[in-house]
Design a protein around this motif. Sequence first.
Motif, PDB file in Angstrom:
ATOM      1  N   GLU A   1       0.934  -1.050   0.004  1.00 36.20           N
ATOM      2  CA  GLU A   1       0.119  -0.236   0.157  1.00 36.20           C
ATOM      3  C   GLU A   1       0.922   1.208  -0.114  1.00 36.20           C
ATOM      4  O   GLU A   1       0.510   2.485  -0.729  1.00 36.20           O
ATOM      5  N   SER A   2       1.965   1.085   0.614  1.00 37.23           N
ATOM      6  CA  SER A   2       2.864   2.400   0.731  1.00 37.23           C
ATOM      7  C   SER A   2       3.490   2.530  -0.874  1.00 37.23           C
ATOM      8  O   SER A   2       3.606   3.379  -1.362  1.00 37.23           O
ATOM      9  N   LEU A   3       3.578   1.404  -1.580  1.00 44.08           N
ATOM     10  CA  LEU A   3       4.080   1.308  -2.942  1.00 44.08           C
ATOM     11  C   LEU A   3       3.060   1.962  -3.928  1.00 44.08           C
ATOM     12  O   LEU A   3       3.475   2.639  -4.680  1.00 44.08           O
ATOM     13  N   LEU A   4       2.097   1.684  -3.409  1.00 42.02           N
ATOM     14  CA  LEU A   4       1.027   2.240  -4.652  1.00 42.02           C
ATOM     15  C   LEU A   4       0.667   3.740  -4.227  1.00 42.02           C
ATOM     16  O   LEU A   4       0.236   4.434  -5.013  1.00 42.02           O
ATOM     17  N   ARG A   5       1.041   4.089  -2.909  1.00 41.97           N
ATOM     18  CA  ARG A   5       0.919   5.596  -2.679  1.00 41.97           C
ATOM     19  C   ARG A   5       1.888   6.281  -3.461  1.00 41.97           C
ATOM     20  O   ARG A   5       1.750   7.464  -4.066  1.00 41.97           O
ATOM     21  N   ILE A   6       3.198   5.577  -3.516  1.00 46.48           N
ATOM     22  CA  ILE A   6       4.182   6.429  -4.235  1.00 46.48           C
ATOM     23  C   ILE A   6       3.983   6.427  -5.757  1.00 46.48           C
ATOM     24  O   ILE A   6       4.146   7.343  -6.409  1.00 46.48           O
ATOM     25  N   THR A   7       3.389   5.248  -6.264  1.00 39.33           N
ATOM     26  CA  THR A   7       2.984   5.300  -7.669  1.00 39.33           C
ATOM     27  C   THR A   7       2.097   6.127  -8.096  1.00 39.33           C
ATOM     28  O   THR A   7       2.123   6.769  -9.072  1.00 39.33           O
ATOM     29  N   GLY A   8       1.066   6.301  -7.310  1.00 41.62           N
ATOM     30  CA  GLY A   8      -0.280   7.089  -7.426  1.00 41.62           C
ATOM     31  C   GLY A   8       0.237   8.527  -7.318  1.00 41.62           C
ATOM     32  O   GLY A   8      -0.683   9.676  -8.209  1.00 41.62           O
TER      33      GLY A   8
ATOM     34  N   LEU B   1       6.213  -5.726  -7.061  1.00 39.92           N
ATOM     35  CA  LEU B   1       5.286  -5.198  -7.997  1.00 39.92           C
ATOM     36  C   LEU B   1       4.051  -5.998  -8.174  1.00 39.92           C
ATOM     37  O   LEU B   1       2.894  -5.468  -8.228  1.00 39.92           O
ATOM     38  N   LEU B   2       4.429  -7.303  -8.531  1.00 38.49           N
ATOM     39  CA  LEU B   2       3.327  -8.133  -8.791  1.00 38.49           C
ATOM     40  C   LEU B   2       2.561  -8.395  -7.825  1.00 38.49           C
ATOM     41  O   LEU B   2       1.231  -8.195  -7.632  1.00 38.49           O
ATOM     42  N   TYR B   3       3.008  -8.436  -6.327  1.00 37.78           N
ATOM     43  CA  TYR B   3       1.986  -8.619  -5.278  1.00 37.78           C
ATOM     44  C   TYR B   3       1.159  -7.453  -5.124  1.00 37.78           C
ATOM     45  O   TYR B   3       0.011  -7.438  -4.919  1.00 37.78           O
ATOM     46  N   ALA B   4       1.640  -6.098  -5.338  1.00 36.58           N
ATOM     47  CA  ALA B   4       1.119  -4.662  -5.306  1.00 36.58           C
ATOM     48  C   ALA B   4       0.116  -4.621  -6.365  1.00 36.58           C
ATOM     49  O   ALA B   4      -1.101  -4.228  -5.972  1.00 36.58           O
ATOM     50  N   LEU B   5       0.264  -5.238  -7.657  1.00 33.19           N
ATOM     51  CA  LEU B   5      -0.791  -5.030  -8.682  1.00 33.19           C
ATOM     52  C   LEU B   5      -1.960  -6.139  -7.974  1.00 33.19           C
ATOM     53  O   LEU B   5      -3.155  -5.731  -8.163  1.00 33.19           O
ATOM     54  N   GLN B   6      -1.824  -7.104  -7.594  1.00 36.78           N
ATOM     55  CA  GLN B   6      -2.614  -8.139  -7.384  1.00 36.78           C
ATOM     56  C   GLN B   6      -3.515  -7.622  -6.285  1.00 36.78           C
ATOM     57  O   GLN B   6      -4.733  -7.658  -6.088  1.00 36.78           O
ATOM     58  N   HIS B   7      -2.800  -6.903  -5.158  1.00 38.08           N
ATOM     59  CA  HIS B   7      -3.702  -6.416  -4.156  1.00 38.08           C
ATOM     60  C   HIS B   7      -4.423  -4.919  -4.617  1.00 38.08           C
ATOM     61  O   HIS B   7      -5.528  -5.213  -4.133  1.00 38.08           O
ATOM     62  N   TRP B   8      -3.852  -4.456  -5.762  1.00 41.75           N
ATOM     63  CA  TRP B   8      -4.629  -3.110  -5.949  1.00 41.75           C
ATOM     64  C   TRP B   8      -5.880  -3.835  -6.888  1.00 41.75           C
ATOM     65  O   TRP B   8      -7.011  -3.046  -6.925  1.00 41.75           O
TER      66      TRP B   8
ATOM     67  N   SER C   1      -5.114   9.753  -9.096  1.00 45.63           N
ATOM     68  CA  SER C   1      -3.966   8.872  -8.720  1.00 45.63           C
ATOM     69  C   SER C   1      -4.147   7.484  -9.142  1.00 45.63           C
ATOM     70  O   SER C   1      -3.602   6.653  -9.302  1.00 45.63           O
ATOM     71  N   GLU C   2      -5.575   7.127  -9.082  1.00 43.83           N
ATOM     72  CA  GLU C   2      -5.962   5.959  -9.332  1.00 43.83           C
ATOM     73  C   GLU C   2      -5.444   5.473 -10.768  1.00 43.83           C
ATOM     74  O   GLU C   2      -5.098   4.494 -11.094  1.00 43.83           O
ATOM     75  N   VAL C   3      -5.846   6.444 -11.613  1.00 43.02           N
ATOM     76  CA  VAL C   3      -5.416   6.195 -13.221  1.00 43.02           C
ATOM     77  C   VAL C   3      -4.180   6.207 -13.233  1.00 43.02           C
ATOM     78  O   VAL C   3      -3.530   5.372 -14.154  1.00 43.02           O
ATOM     79  N   LEU C   4      -3.483   7.067 -12.520  1.00 45.73           N
ATOM     80  CA  LEU C   4      -1.960   7.032 -12.703  1.00 45.73           C
ATOM     81  C   LEU C   4      -1.093   5.662 -12.322  1.00 45.73           C
ATOM     82  O   LEU C   4      -0.383   4.972 -12.869  1.00 45.73           O
ATOM     83  N   VAL C   5      -1.914   4.985 -11.148  1.00 44.97           N
ATOM     84  CA  VAL C   5      -1.419   3.676 -10.798  1.00 44.97           C
ATOM     85  C   VAL C   5      -1.654   2.577 -12.101  1.00 44.97           C
ATOM     86  O   VAL C   5      -0.790   1.801 -12.270  1.00 44.97           O
ATOM     87  N   SER C   6      -2.813   2.743 -12.668  1.00 46.36           N
ATOM     88  CA  SER C   6      -3.289   2.004 -13.495  1.00 46.36           C
ATOM     89  C   SER C   6      -2.634   2.146 -14.950  1.00 46.36           C
ATOM     90  O   SER C   6      -1.932   0.968 -15.383  1.00 46.36           O
ATOM     91  N   MET C   7      -2.079   3.226 -15.175  1.00 42.30           N
ATOM     92  CA  MET C   7      -1.409   3.537 -16.415  1.00 42.30           C
ATOM     93  C   MET C   7       0.139   2.918 -16.212  1.00 42.30           C
ATOM     94  O   MET C   7       0.686   2.498 -16.962  1.00 42.30           O
ATOM     95  N   ALA C   8       0.633   3.332 -14.894  1.00 40.69           N
ATOM     96  CA  ALA C   8       1.843   2.795 -14.533  1.00 40.69           C
ATOM     97  C   ALA C   8       2.105   1.342 -14.710  1.00 40.69           C
ATOM     98  O   ALA C   8       3.092   0.757 -15.201  1.00 40.69           O
ATOM     99  N   PHE C   9       1.284   0.496 -14.345  1.00 43.04           N
ATOM    100  CA  PHE C   9       1.347  -0.712 -14.170  1.00 43.04           C
ATOM    101  C   PHE C   9       1.138  -1.476 -15.621  1.00 43.04           C
ATOM    102  O   PHE C   9       1.709  -2.399 -15.943  1.00 43.04           O
ATOM    103  N   LEU C  10       0.250  -0.523 -16.402  1.00 42.71           N
ATOM    104  CA  LEU C  10       0.028  -1.174 -17.770  1.00 42.71           C
ATOM    105  C   LEU C  10       1.277  -0.881 -18.615  1.00 42.71           C
ATOM    106  O   LEU C  10       1.622  -1.900 -19.298  1.00 42.71           O
ATOM    107  N   SER C  11       1.846   0.220 -18.493  1.00 46.87           N
ATOM    108  CA  SER C  11       3.158   0.323 -18.867  1.00 46.87           C
ATOM    109  C   SER C  11       4.310  -0.701 -18.702  1.00 46.87           C
ATOM    110  O   SER C  11       5.004  -1.312 -19.666  1.00 46.87           O
ATOM    111  N   ARG C  12       4.292  -0.968 -17.380  1.00 52.29           N
ATOM    112  CA  ARG C  12       5.371  -1.896 -17.236  1.00 52.29           C
ATOM    113  C   ARG C  12       5.058  -3.526 -17.590  1.00 52.29           C
ATOM    114  O   ARG C  12       5.887  -4.096 -17.784  1.00 52.29           O
TER     115      ARG C  12
END
Length: 201
Positions: free
Chosen positions: A16-23, A57-64, A109-120
């Motif tokens: 969740e800390s990782l997702l806050r940074i990503t967002g 990152l994989l665990y974070a994406l699955q959690h998100w 923030s939510e879309v930024l997380v989505s786009m970040a993981f999509l690019s990765r």
Amino acid sequence: MPRKVDHEQRRRHIVESLLRITGTQGLEAVSLREVAHEAGVSMGAVQHYFATKDEMLLYALQHWLSLSVHDRFAERVRARLTREPSGEPTAALRAIAAEYLPYDEACRSEVLVSMAFLSRAAVAPALAAALAPAFAGFAHTLSTVLQGAGVSIDAPAEAQRLAALLDGLRLPVLVGALSYQDALAVVDRHLALLPTGDLLA
């Protein structure tokens, strides 16, 4: 007696800390050190639960992608339909589009997380595999809503087209190349062309 450690809770706290940074800063800002700092734990604690950044990152994406983000989105759509009632057969589709596009800081923030993981995910097969069901699920939701709206065309095919339209609008709105209202106007023009049962009656 030593207190029993809830390891799953610790993992969730870290990602969740990782997702806050990503967002706020994107995945480029994510490192084991930065995540440890944001989570208020040591580097060793992060490495105890995640051997590599990719594993984290994989665990974070699955959690998100778990129930929380989908539930929040569904609740926003329901709230919008309550605030903006409409007799139009495509009202639910417009509400989905209005909430799918970023219009405030929380949505951005939510879309930024989505786009970040999509690019990765384009270069990380494990992330791509985790994201694939989410795309299929969104298209299925749109297809179900289209059928409820009485659209007299191939609902699954139209759902794929509408999903592609919404995904195509998300990034320009996020970076400021297209205003939220202009993006919604594009959606409105598209929905106006859908042959619904009410329009054909």
